[in-house]
Design a protein around this motif. Structure first.
Motif, PDB file in Angstrom:
ATOM      1  N   THR A  64      22.207 -27.535 129.044  1.00 55.05           N
ATOM      2  CA  THR A  64      21.795 -28.614 129.947  1.00 55.05           C
ATOM      3  C   THR A  64      21.020 -29.724 129.239  1.00 55.05           C
ATOM      4  O   THR A  64      20.986 -30.845 129.711  1.00 55.05           O
ATOM      5  CB  THR A  64      20.926 -28.070 131.090  1.00 55.05           C
ATOM      6  N   LYS A  65      20.365 -29.397 128.112  1.00 54.61           N
ATOM      7  CA  LYS A  65      19.582 -30.397 127.369  1.00 54.61           C
ATOM      8  C   LYS A  65      19.713 -30.123 125.873  1.00 54.61           C
ATOM      9  O   LYS A  65      20.021 -29.004 125.465  1.00 54.61           O
ATOM     10  CB  LYS A  65      18.104 -30.351 127.760  1.00 54.61           C
ATOM     11  N   VAL A  66      19.443 -31.147 125.073  1.00 61.97           N
ATOM     12  CA  VAL A  66      19.521 -31.004 123.616  1.00 61.97           C
ATOM     13  C   VAL A  66      18.287 -31.611 122.956  1.00 61.97           C
ATOM     14  O   VAL A  66      17.621 -32.475 123.540  1.00 61.97           O
ATOM     15  CB  VAL A  66      20.796 -31.686 123.045  1.00 61.97           C
ATOM     16  N   ASN A  70      19.184 -21.554 132.053  1.00 63.10           N
ATOM     17  CA  ASN A  70      18.142 -20.582 132.413  1.00 63.10           C
ATOM     18  C   ASN A  70      16.817 -20.879 131.711  1.00 63.10           C
ATOM     19  O   ASN A  70      15.881 -20.094 131.794  1.00 63.10           O
ATOM     20  CB  ASN A  70      18.614 -19.148 132.127  1.00 63.10           C
ATOM     21  N   GLY A  71      16.749 -22.028 130.995  1.00 65.31           N
ATOM     22  CA  GLY A  71      15.513 -22.457 130.354  1.00 65.31           C
ATOM     23  C   GLY A  71      15.316 -21.948 128.941  1.00 65.31           C
ATOM     24  O   GLY A  71      14.344 -22.318 128.280  1.00 65.31           O
ATOM     25  N   ASN A 116      25.511 -36.780 125.012  1.00 65.13           N
ATOM     26  CA  ASN A 116      25.088 -37.529 126.196  1.00 65.13           C
ATOM     27  C   ASN A 116      24.163 -36.754 127.114  1.00 65.13           C
ATOM     28  O   ASN A 116      23.716 -37.290 128.124  1.00 65.13           O
ATOM     29  CB  ASN A 116      26.327 -37.975 126.983  1.00 65.13           C
ATOM     30  N   LEU A 117      23.865 -35.507 126.780  1.00 67.59           N
ATOM     31  CA  LEU A 117      22.961 -34.718 127.617  1.00 67.59           C
ATOM     32  C   LEU A 117      21.520 -35.189 127.450  1.00 67.59           C
ATOM     33  O   LEU A 117      21.170 -35.754 126.411  1.00 67.59           O
ATOM     34  CB  LEU A 117      23.067 -33.230 127.242  1.00 67.59           C
ATOM     35  N   PRO A 118      20.669 -34.947 128.447  1.00 65.88           N
ATOM     36  CA  PRO A 118      19.253 -35.320 128.314  1.00 65.88           C
ATOM     37  C   PRO A 118      18.611 -34.563 127.160  1.00 65.88           C
ATOM     38  O   PRO A 118      19.052 -33.466 126.811  1.00 65.88           O
ATOM     39  CB  PRO A 118      18.632 -34.901 129.649  1.00 65.88           C
ATOM     40  N   THR A 119      17.563 -35.133 126.597  1.00 64.25           N
ATOM     41  CA  THR A 119      16.837 -34.471 125.505  1.00 64.25           C
ATOM     42  C   THR A 119      15.592 -33.793 126.044  1.00 64.25           C
ATOM     43  O   THR A 119      15.131 -34.099 127.142  1.00 64.25           O
ATOM     44  CB  THR A 119      16.446 -35.485 124.408  1.00 64.25           C
ATOM     45  N   PHE A 120      15.065 -32.877 125.257  1.00 64.36           N
ATOM     46  CA  PHE A 120      13.822 -32.192 125.628  1.00 64.36           C
ATOM     47  C   PHE A 120      12.890 -32.173 124.441  1.00 64.36           C
ATOM     48  O   PHE A 120      13.282 -32.470 123.344  1.00 64.36           O
ATOM     49  CB  PHE A 120      14.097 -30.780 126.155  1.00 64.36           C
TER      50      PHE A 120
END
Length: 78
Positions: free
Chosen positions: A10-12, A27-28, A74-78
């Motif tokens: 979900t994020k990168v 799942n985090g 293109n995924l959101p970053t964390f």
């Protein structure tokens, strides 16, 4: 493995060169890109596959489809 049991990225996290270094799943959990490549080889992550660059280095990529929104870059970053 059943798609219901597979996790999804979900994020990168990217380094200063813009290369993906870590991924976060739905799942985090956070995995290094090398761990995620191994998981993709084990068919434990949905929507991705492992490619190989000209120099032989393996990389993770989204399965081809009609949407660019789910491409890893293109995924959101964390």
């Amino acid at each position: 493995m059943d798609n219901n049991k597979k996790t999804k990225i979900t994020k990168v996290r990217k380094n200063s060169e813009g290369e993906i270094t870590d991924v976060m799943t739905d799942n985090g959990n956070i995995y290094s890109i090398d761990q995620a490549i191994m998981m993709a080889k084990d068919n434990a992550i949905q929507g991705v596959n492992v490619g190989k660059s000209r120099n032989g280095r393996e990389f993770l990529r989204s399965n081809p489809n009609d949407s660019e929104n789910d491409n890893l870059d293109n995924l959101p970053t964390f």
